[in-house]
Design an enzyme around this catalytic site. Structure first.
Site, PDB file in Angstrom:
ATOM      1  N   SER A  80       0.837  -1.076  -0.199  1.00 18.26           N
ATOM      2  CA  SER A  80       0.037  -0.049  -0.239  1.00 18.26           C
ATOM      3  C   SER A  80       0.918   1.236   0.044  1.00 18.26           C
ATOM      4  O   SER A  80       1.965   1.173   0.420  1.00 18.26           O
ATOM      5  CB  SER A  80      -0.781  -0.052   1.228  1.00 18.26           C
ATOM      6  OG  SER A  80      -1.562   1.243   1.400  1.00 18.26           O
ATOM      7  N   TYR A 137      -1.312  -1.287  10.404  1.00 20.75           N
ATOM      8  CA  TYR A 137      -1.455  -1.684   9.061  1.00 20.75           C
ATOM      9  C   TYR A 137      -0.331  -0.826   8.332  1.00 20.75           C
ATOM     10  O   TYR A 137       0.277  -2.155   7.186  1.00 20.75           O
ATOM     11  CB  TYR A 137      -2.802  -0.873   8.521  1.00 20.75           C
ATOM     12  CG  TYR A 137      -3.222  -1.142   6.843  1.00 20.75           C
ATOM     13  CD1 TYR A 137      -3.649  -2.362   6.649  1.00 20.75           C
ATOM     14  CD2 TYR A 137      -2.781  -0.145   5.960  1.00 20.75           C
ATOM     15  CE1 TYR A 137      -4.159  -2.366   5.300  1.00 20.75           C
ATOM     16  CE2 TYR A 137      -3.111  -0.425   4.792  1.00 20.75           C
ATOM     17  CZ  TYR A 137      -3.669  -1.596   4.204  1.00 20.75           C
ATOM     18  OH  TYR A 137      -4.032  -1.999   3.160  1.00 20.75           O
ATOM     19  N   LYS A 190       2.286  -3.424   5.836  1.00 20.00           N
ATOM     20  CA  LYS A 190       2.630  -3.155   4.307  1.00 20.00           C
ATOM     21  C   LYS A 190       3.888  -2.801   4.073  1.00 20.00           C
ATOM     22  O   LYS A 190       4.688  -3.490   2.973  1.00 20.00           O
ATOM     23  CB  LYS A 190       1.714  -2.252   3.888  1.00 20.00           C
ATOM     24  CG  LYS A 190       0.331  -2.388   4.033  1.00 20.00           C
ATOM     25  CD  LYS A 190      -0.175  -3.625   3.300  1.00 20.00           C
ATOM     26  CE  LYS A 190      -1.519  -3.964   3.225  1.00 20.00           C
ATOM     27  NZ  LYS A 190      -2.009  -5.290   2.458  1.00 20.00           N
TER      28      LYS A 190
END
Length: 255
Positions: A142, A155, A159
């Site tokens: 991401s 998160y 990534k």
């Protein structure tokens, strides 16, 4: 790109980016094992691909469970004869203030985004090594693995870690003809963003190309990286974000 004779596993592929990748692989000749946690969603997605003439098998289940991952690999080989492409798309986003973030939320994010991707890569690579025909593995990163974003500490960490995994595994997978890369999508219009009427206006304003990505934008990049013609590309992370990471304005609300 011709994916005839190729077999792919795509996780988290019931909707959104994962579905677009699975659909496009099938359209170009690949046999696809389509995974999603929700059995109904997985079956509906596979049926949609089959209706277009694609070879697709729904295989619902938890893509963070190592025993289930092995079952996916075994089933793909049993159904289609080999395994040559893996797209580790399954992931979860749980927003939260860092100072208040709870262990349960952290564990969910790490289990699916990291544990699932790591062991899918491992077990698929073992199968590809045994076949002695090489293969392609794609991890889903991401833009927040490159740029800070409020509420996404856990998160974002996962990534960024996936991109390092792709770089590190060049050492271990290249001798077997297996390439591994990552795609880092930016803001993308999916079923999950349709409920937010501000999503497209905000991201259109702050994205240099003037719009958020579509799932087809991301799928196009994914297919490029897993195509047999791209086997010499490995250890790379391809950002697909309309230029957002070059300027990185935060997605604040409209005035």
């Amino acid at each position: 790109m011709n994916f005839q004779t190729q077999t792919a596993i795509v996780t988290g592929a019931g909707i959104g980016i994962g579905f677009a990748i699975a659909r496009d692989l099938a359209r170009q000749g690949a046999s696809v094992l389509l995974n999603d946690l929700d059995p109904t969603v997985a079956q509906q997605a596979a049926a949609a691909i089959q209706q277009e003439g694609g070879r697709c098998l729904a295989y619902p289940g938890d893509a963070s469970d190592v025993s289930f991952i092995q079952q996916m690999v075994d089933t793909a080989v049993a159904a289609f004869g080999n395994l040559s492409i893996v797209v580790a798309n399954a992931g979860i986003t749980i927003f939260g203030d860092f100072l208040e973030y709870q262990p349960a939320a952290f564990q969910k994010v790490v289990d699916l985004n990291l544990r699932g991707s790591f062991f899918l890569t491992q077990l698929a690579a073992r199968q590809m090594k045994a076949q002695n025909q090489g293969g392609s593995i794609l991890l889903m990163s991401s833009v927040v693995g490159h740029q800070a974003h409020p509420g996404l500490a856990a998160y974002s960490m996962t990534k960024a870690a996936l991109e390092m995994l792709a770089r590190n595994l060049v050492l271990e997978l290249s001798p077997y003809g297996i390439n591994i890369n990552a795609v880092a999508p930016g803001a993308t219009q999916t079923e999950r963003t349709l409920d937010d009427p501000t999503y497209v206006p905000i991201w259109s304003r702050i994205t240099p190309m003037g719009r958020p990505a579509t799932v087809d934008d991301i799928a196009n990049a994914a297919l490029f990286l897993v195509a047999p013609q791209s086997r010499h590309i490995t250890g790379q992370s391809l950002v697909v974000d309309g230029g957002w990471t070059s300027v990185s304005p935060p997605p604040v609300g409209e005035n």
